[in-house]
Design a protein around this motif. Structure first.
Motif, mmCIF file in Angstrom:
data_model
loop_
_atom_site.group_PDB
_atom_site.id
_atom_site.type_symbol
_atom_site.label_atom_id
_atom_site.label_comp_id
_atom_site.label_asym_id
_atom_site.label_seq_id
_atom_site.Cartn_x
_atom_site.Cartn_y
_atom_site.Cartn_z
ATOM 1 N N ALA A 88 0.836 -1.206 0.000
ATOM 2 C CA ALA A 88 0.000 0.000 0.000
ATOM 3 C C ALA A 88 0.863 1.246 0.000
ATOM 4 C CB ALA A 88 -0.922 -0.006 1.217
ATOM 5 N N ARG A 89 0.268 2.324 -0.524
ATOM 6 C CA ARG A 89 0.996 3.597 -0.575
ATOM 7 C C ARG A 89 0.708 4.474 0.626
ATOM 8 N NH1 ARG A 89 -2.119 7.542 -4.887
ATOM 9 N NH2 ARG A 89 -4.111 7.591 -3.799
ATOM 10 N N SER A 90 -0.341 4.118 1.413
ATOM 11 C CA SER A 90 -0.715 4.915 2.574
ATOM 12 C C SER A 90 -1.468 4.024 3.551
ATOM 13 C CB SER A 90 -1.599 6.095 2.159
ATOM 14 O OG SER A 90 -2.840 5.627 1.644
ATOM 15 N N VAL A 91 -1.658 4.529 4.758
ATOM 16 C CA VAL A 91 -2.397 3.762 5.764
ATOM 17 C C VAL A 91 -3.844 3.559 5.317
ATOM 18 C CG1 VAL A 91 -3.253 3.771 8.133
ATOM 19 C CG2 VAL A 91 -0.921 4.522 7.656
ATOM 20 N N SER A 92 -4.451 4.610 4.754
ATOM 21 C CA SER A 92 -5.845 4.488 4.327
ATOM 22 C C SER A 92 -5.992 3.468 3.213
ATOM 23 C CB SER A 92 -6.378 5.850 3.868
ATOM 24 O OG SER A 92 -5.603 6.357 2.794
ATOM 25 N N HIS A 93 -5.033 3.449 2.275
ATOM 26 C CA HIS A 93 -5.071 2.444 1.193
ATOM 27 C C HIS A 93 -4.900 1.043 1.758
ATOM 28 C CE1 HIS A 93 -3.022 0.591 -2.570
ATOM 29 N NE2 HIS A 93 -4.303 0.285 -2.538
ATOM 30 N N LEU B 96 -3.798 -3.545 13.793
ATOM 31 C CA LEU B 96 -4.556 -2.977 12.685
ATOM 32 C C LEU B 96 -5.501 -1.888 13.170
ATOM 33 C CD1 LEU B 96 -5.046 -3.246 9.640
ATOM 34 C CD2 LEU B 96 -6.854 -4.884 10.156
ATOM 35 N N GLN B 97 -6.131 -2.109 14.324
ATOM 36 C CA GLN B 97 -7.018 -1.099 14.895
ATOM 37 C C GLN B 97 -6.252 0.168 15.253
ATOM 38 O OE1 GLN B 97 -8.827 -3.181 18.127
ATOM 39 N NE2 GLN B 97 -10.172 -4.402 16.814
ATOM 40 N N VAL B 98 -5.027 -0.008 15.734
ATOM 41 C CA VAL B 98 -4.185 1.153 16.037
ATOM 42 C C VAL B 98 -3.893 1.928 14.764
ATOM 43 C CG1 VAL B 98 -1.922 1.908 16.860
ATOM 44 C CG2 VAL B 98 -3.163 0.105 18.092
ATOM 45 N N LEU B 99 -3.580 1.203 13.682
ATOM 46 C CA LEU B 99 -3.334 1.863 12.400
ATOM 47 C C LEU B 99 -4.572 2.637 11.943
ATOM 48 C CD1 LEU B 99 -1.313 -0.679 10.209
ATOM 49 C CD2 LEU B 99 -0.556 1.532 11.069
ATOM 50 N N GLY B 100 -5.741 2.040 12.146
ATOM 51 C CA GLY B 100 -6.979 2.713 11.764
ATOM 52 C C GLY B 100 -7.178 4.011 12.524
ATOM 53 N N ALA B 101 -6.871 3.990 13.824
ATOM 54 C CA ALA B 101 -6.983 5.202 14.635
ATOM 55 C C ALA B 101 -6.001 6.265 14.160
ATOM 56 C CB ALA B 101 -6.740 4.866 16.107
ATOM 57 N N VAL B 102 -4.775 5.839 13.796
ATOM 58 C CA VAL B 102 -3.773 6.780 13.287
ATOM 59 C C VAL B 102 -4.253 7.406 11.983
ATOM 60 C CG1 VAL B 102 -1.445 6.977 12.342
ATOM 61 C CG2 VAL B 102 -1.841 5.642 14.426
ATOM 62 N N ALA B 103 -4.840 6.571 11.107
ATOM 63 C CA ALA B 103 -5.334 7.083 9.823
ATOM 64 C C ALA B 103 -6.445 8.100 10.037
ATOM 65 C CB ALA B 103 -5.833 5.924 8.958
ATOM 66 N N GLN B 104 -7.347 7.831 10.973
ATOM 67 C CA GLN B 104 -8.434 8.764 11.255
ATOM 68 C C GLN B 104 -7.884 10.082 11.807
ATOM 69 O OE1 GLN B 104 -11.726 8.546 10.570
ATOM 70 N NE2 GLN B 104 -11.785 10.669 11.272
ATOM 71 N N HIS C 292 -7.060 -13.608 4.942
ATOM 72 C CA HIS C 292 -6.231 -12.956 5.969
ATOM 73 C C HIS C 292 -5.061 -12.230 5.314
ATOM 74 C CE1 HIS C 292 -8.395 -14.686 9.306
ATOM 75 N NE2 HIS C 292 -8.286 -15.891 8.769
ATOM 76 N N PHE C 293 -4.403 -11.371 6.101
ATOM 77 C CA PHE C 293 -3.252 -10.619 5.611
ATOM 78 C C PHE C 293 -2.134 -10.677 6.640
ATOM 79 C CE2 PHE C 293 -0.858 -6.616 5.712
ATOM 80 C CZ PHE C 293 -0.256 -6.687 4.468
ATOM 81 N N ARG C 294 -0.909 -10.793 6.139
ATOM 82 C CA ARG C 294 0.249 -10.863 7.042
ATOM 83 C C ARG C 294 1.419 -10.090 6.435
ATOM 84 N NH1 ARG C 294 2.060 -16.777 8.204
ATOM 85 N NH2 ARG C 294 -0.067 -16.756 9.048
ATOM 86 N N SER C 295 2.081 -9.280 7.265
ATOM 87 C CA SER C 295 3.316 -8.604 6.874
ATOM 88 C C SER C 295 4.444 -9.177 7.720
ATOM 89 C CB SER C 295 3.201 -7.088 7.084
ATOM 90 O OG SER C 295 4.439 -6.459 6.806
ATOM 91 N N LEU C 296 5.484 -9.697 7.071
ATOM 92 C CA LEU C 296 6.540 -10.420 7.789
ATOM 93 C C LEU C 296 7.336 -9.513 8.725
ATOM 94 C CD1 LEU C 296 7.897 -12.727 4.922
ATOM 95 C CD2 LEU C 296 6.174 -13.239 6.675
ATOM 96 N N ARG C 297 7.567 -8.266 8.343
ATOM 97 C CA ARG C 297 8.412 -7.383 9.149
ATOM 98 C C ARG C 297 7.619 -6.375 9.975
ATOM 99 N NH1 ARG C 297 13.491 -5.817 5.183
ATOM 100 N NH2 ARG C 297 13.843 -7.898 4.295
ATOM 101 N N ASP C 298 6.309 -6.499 9.972
ATOM 102 C CA ASP C 298 5.457 -5.603 10.750
ATOM 103 C C ASP C 298 4.519 -6.451 11.617
ATOM 104 O OD1 ASP C 298 6.123 -2.941 9.333
ATOM 105 O OD2 ASP C 298 5.517 -4.240 7.679
ATOM 106 N N PRO C 299 4.035 -5.900 12.728
ATOM 107 C CA PRO C 299 3.176 -6.686 13.633
ATOM 108 C C PRO C 299 1.731 -6.772 13.136
ATOM 109 C CG PRO C 299 3.453 -4.497 14.527
ATOM 110 C CD PRO C 299 4.311 -4.552 13.272
#
Length: 310
Positions: free
Chosen positions: A80-85, A118-126, A99-106
């Motif tokens: 992705a190019r951004s958190v929202s994307h 993922l929920q934390v990322l959503g809050a950051v995006a908002q 499901h989705f998995r990133s090897l170097r990210d939690p």
């Protein structure tokens, strides 16, 4: 450009890798090796800029993934190019049971910890969207106080380069919107076109909860064909058919779009679409639907399988 590397995996879930680099002269070897080492059954490669969501390999991969599969990347920026994307992609995967998995990210949506991240990322995006909106309003207010007009001065003066830049940006945004939503409507278009008219395709899609018009759907499909993301055959002229043949193909299209419908439910859909039975009247009988569906099967418009019940 894509390549796939099959790999046996003992996991109950099918791990599917996605690797991306920015230019044609770069190699994906490091990403591919890491994804294969993580147990990916298949690794798909793509060359393209991270600033664009126009990625044909990823678009096809998103269509092919099924419930229980896991899409794996080395890092989030490969997808992705951004958190929202990123959140849009993961939301689409989640609706399909992927499901989705990133090897170097939690981030691993198959685990509670990954979903929390993922929920934390959503809050950051908002928060990011809110701050941008506040800064935009403050900037417009300050410009107005200084007597400046809001907006693009190049557009106000109709400078050709500014007009072209805005047109190109709108085209990119429109294409990205189509790619994001295509999984929900393009498969139905592929099954029905060009044998069915655009009117019939729109009516079948809208019965499934969409809100298309013939003009908007034709424009969307033409756009994808122009970008080589859909087959040119979809925009060919539909053959002229006698009225009864049209009913047969319409019944076949409804059955293909929703294979779980019974004969009676197909008839009810036809009544809501104000279609009249071949022998006249307004009420569709299960026998009339079955006769049309039988003919559609004989002509190969519907694949063999259990006949819907009455």
């Amino acid at each position: 450009m894509s390549a796939s590397y099959p790999l046996s995996s003992p996991s109950l879930r099918r791990l599917v890798g996605y690797a991306r680099v920015s230019t044609e002269d770069q190699l994906n070897d490091a990403q591919v090796d890491e994804l294969k080492g993580a147990g990916c059954a298949v690794v798909h490669e793509e060359h393209g800029s991270g600033a664009s969501r126009t990625r044909p390999v990823l678009a096809k991969l998103m269509r092919d993934l099924g419930a229980g599969d896991v899409l794996v990347v080395v890092r989030l920026d490969r997808l992705a190019r951004s958190v929202s994307h990123l959140l849009e992609v993961i939301e689409h995967l989640d609706k399909r049971g992927v499901h989705f998995r990133s090897l170097r990210d939690p981030i691993d949506t198959s685990t509670p910890q990954g979903m929390f991240s993922l929920q934390v990322l959503g809050a950051v995006a908002q928060l990011e969207r809110t701050l941008i909106a506040e800064r935009t309003k403050a900037g417009m207010k300050a410009a107005k106080a200084r007597g400046r007009l809001a907006g693009n001065p190049g557009l106000r003066e109709r400078r050709p380069e500014a007009v072209r830049a805005v047109a190109a940006a709108r085209k990119r945004a429109y294409l990205e919107e189509l790619i994001t939503s295509a999984q929900t409507w393009l498969p139905t278009v592929r099954r029905l076109r060009p044998q069915h008219s655009w009117d019939d395709v729109v009516r079948i899609l809208n019965r499934k909860g969409h809100d298309w018009t013939v003009e908007r759907l034709r424009r969307a499909v033409h756009h994808l064909v122009g970008e080589r993301l859909a087959e040119a055959s979809l925009i060919k002229r539909s053959p002229k058919r006698p009225p009864e043949h049209r009913l047969m193909t319409l019944v076949a299209g409804i059955a293909i779009a929703d294979p779980d419908l019974t004969l009676i439910e197909i008839g009810q859909q036809l009544e809501r679409m104000h279609e009249r039975p071949p022998r006249g009247g307004r009420k569709w009988q299960a026998s009339s639907v079955k006769a049309l569906l039988d003919r559609a099967r004989q002509l190969g418009l519907v694949t063999s399988g259990p006949m819907p019940g009455s």
